[in-house]
Design a protein around this motif. Sequence first.
Motif, PDB file in Angstrom:
ATOM      1  N   UNK A  10      26.216 -80.098  87.092  1.00  0.00           N
ATOM      2  CA  UNK A  10      27.222 -79.962  86.009  1.00  0.00           C
ATOM      3  C   UNK A  10      27.232 -78.747  85.064  1.00  0.00           C
ATOM      4  N   UNK A  11      28.288 -78.181  84.997  1.00  0.00           N
ATOM      5  CA  UNK A  11      28.626 -76.858  84.243  1.00  0.00           C
ATOM      6  C   UNK A  11      28.745 -77.186  82.714  1.00  0.00           C
ATOM      7  N   UNK A  12      28.297 -76.732  81.829  1.00  0.00           N
ATOM      8  CA  UNK A  12      28.552 -76.809  80.301  1.00  0.00           C
ATOM      9  C   UNK A  12      27.851 -77.977  79.816  1.00  0.00           C
ATOM     10  N   UNK A  13      26.857 -78.550  80.553  1.00  0.00           N
ATOM     11  CA  UNK A  13      25.871 -79.755  80.003  1.00  0.00           C
ATOM     12  C   UNK A  13      24.362 -79.113  80.307  1.00  0.00           C
ATOM     13  N   UNK A  14      23.381 -79.483  79.663  1.00  0.00           N
ATOM     14  CA  UNK A  14      22.106 -79.226  80.242  1.00  0.00           C
ATOM     15  C   UNK A  14      21.046 -80.228  79.378  1.00  0.00           C
ATOM     16  N   UNK A  15      19.936 -80.516  80.250  1.00  0.00           N
ATOM     17  CA  UNK A  15      18.909 -81.411  79.573  1.00  0.00           C
ATOM     18  C   UNK A  15      18.103 -80.493  78.859  1.00  0.00           C
ATOM     19  N   UNK A  16      17.600 -81.087  77.647  1.00  0.00           N
ATOM     20  CA  UNK A  16      16.803 -80.434  76.602  1.00  0.00           C
ATOM     21  C   UNK A  16      15.567 -81.193  76.373  1.00  0.00           C
ATOM     22  N   UNK A  27      27.659 -75.642  73.002  1.00  0.00           N
ATOM     23  CA  UNK A  27      28.379 -76.287  72.151  1.00  0.00           C
ATOM     24  C   UNK A  27      29.640 -75.459  71.303  1.00  0.00           C
ATOM     25  N   UNK A  28      29.313 -74.585  70.946  1.00  0.00           N
ATOM     26  CA  UNK A  28      30.343 -73.791  70.013  1.00  0.00           C
ATOM     27  C   UNK A  28      31.563 -73.329  71.087  1.00  0.00           C
ATOM     28  N   UNK A  29      31.297 -72.735  72.206  1.00  0.00           N
ATOM     29  CA  UNK A  29      32.113 -72.673  73.281  1.00  0.00           C
ATOM     30  C   UNK A  29      33.050 -73.590  73.739  1.00  0.00           C
ATOM     31  N   UNK A  30      32.355 -74.661  73.935  1.00  0.00           N
ATOM     32  CA  UNK A  30      33.234 -75.928  74.150  1.00  0.00           C
ATOM     33  C   UNK A  30      34.221 -76.338  73.185  1.00  0.00           C
ATOM     34  N   UNK A  31      33.701 -76.329  71.689  1.00  0.00           N
ATOM     35  CA  UNK A  31      34.362 -76.773  70.631  1.00  0.00           C
ATOM     36  C   UNK A  31      35.408 -75.692  70.387  1.00  0.00           C
ATOM     37  N   UNK A  32      35.238 -74.316  70.807  1.00  0.00           N
ATOM     38  CA  UNK A  32      36.536 -73.301  70.684  1.00  0.00           C
ATOM     39  C   UNK A  32      37.375 -73.480  71.830  1.00  0.00           C
ATOM     40  N   UNK A  33      37.005 -74.009  73.136  1.00  0.00           N
ATOM     41  CA  UNK A  33      37.716 -74.224  74.431  1.00  0.00           C
ATOM     42  C   UNK A  33      38.606 -75.541  74.015  1.00  0.00           C
ATOM     43  N   UNK A  34      38.061 -76.580  73.419  1.00  0.00           N
ATOM     44  CA  UNK A  34      38.668 -77.944  72.937  1.00  0.00           C
ATOM     45  C   UNK A  34      39.785 -77.168  71.913  1.00  0.00           C
ATOM     46  N   UNK A  35      39.440 -76.420  70.838  1.00  0.00           N
ATOM     47  CA  UNK A  35      40.602 -75.829  69.865  1.00  0.00           C
ATOM     48  C   UNK A  35      41.847 -75.415  70.616  1.00  0.00           C
ATOM     49  N   UNK A  36      41.345 -74.573  71.560  1.00  0.00           N
ATOM     50  CA  UNK A  36      42.295 -73.880  72.131  1.00  0.00           C
ATOM     51  C   UNK A  36      43.293 -74.751  73.106  1.00  0.00           C
ATOM     52  N   UNK A  37      42.768 -75.823  73.872  1.00  0.00           N
ATOM     53  CA  UNK A  37      43.466 -76.901  74.492  1.00  0.00           C
ATOM     54  C   UNK A  37      44.412 -77.438  73.618  1.00  0.00           C
ATOM     55  N   UNK A  75      42.401 -72.874  85.461  1.00  0.00           N
ATOM     56  CA  UNK A  75      40.931 -72.679  85.910  1.00  0.00           C
ATOM     57  C   UNK A  75      40.729 -73.993  86.961  1.00  0.00           C
ATOM     58  N   UNK A  76      40.190 -73.766  87.999  1.00  0.00           N
ATOM     59  CA  UNK A  76      39.811 -74.781  88.828  1.00  0.00           C
ATOM     60  C   UNK A  76      38.692 -75.468  88.092  1.00  0.00           C
ATOM     61  N   UNK A  77      37.917 -75.189  87.399  1.00  0.00           N
ATOM     62  CA  UNK A  77      36.840 -75.820  86.445  1.00  0.00           C
ATOM     63  C   UNK A  77      36.803 -74.966  85.340  1.00  0.00           C
ATOM     64  N   UNK A  78      37.321 -75.732  84.179  1.00  0.00           N
ATOM     65  CA  UNK A  78      37.347 -74.995  83.119  1.00  0.00           C
ATOM     66  C   UNK A  78      36.170 -74.700  82.435  1.00  0.00           C
ATOM     67  N   UNK A  79      35.048 -75.325  82.371  1.00  0.00           N
ATOM     68  CA  UNK A  79      33.621 -75.158  82.039  1.00  0.00           C
ATOM     69  C   UNK A  79      32.891 -74.093  82.790  1.00  0.00           C
TER      70      UNK A  79
END
Length: 153
Positions: A10-16, A27-37, A75-79
């Motif tokens: 899965x792209x946009x996720x990671x184990x820590x 997280x910052x990029x995903x938040x910005x992407x959600x803002x844009x969406x 995009x086929x896969x936004x993340x």
Amino acid sequence: PHVGVATTGGVGKVERRGIKLVDNCCGSAIAASNYLAGITDGGAQLSTKIQSFTDFQQSAVQELILPHGKRLAEAEDRMRELPFCLYDSQDLLMNEIVKMGAGGIKAGGLALLGGVQINTAPESLDYFLPLRFDYINNQGEVLEDMLDDITYV
């Protein structure tokens, strides 16, 4: 920019380390992407808060992502596309920085390396995907594109 890739692929996720939850990355990029969406889909909430000093970096990321709305929507896969959109915007910023400071580049020139950092699970190695490797003179001109000279291991 950076992006997480979970062990499941899965792209946009990671184990820590120390956290059982598979977390968002970046997280910052995903938040910005959600803002844009929200803007492009018409669901964004109106706000009188133009910019907050306490979250200046997030505001910058949201600005950088704006020109890529259509690209991300199609995009086929936004993340998967997201870090490349951010890279393109950051590359424009880097070009401006280099041009503004080109006079201070020493006679030997400047090597500029740019790309996407790929974060993976704690028990795996992280990766760097180079997208640019240029040799630049003190006029800010690219003298040599060295990207093809990189040896991948």
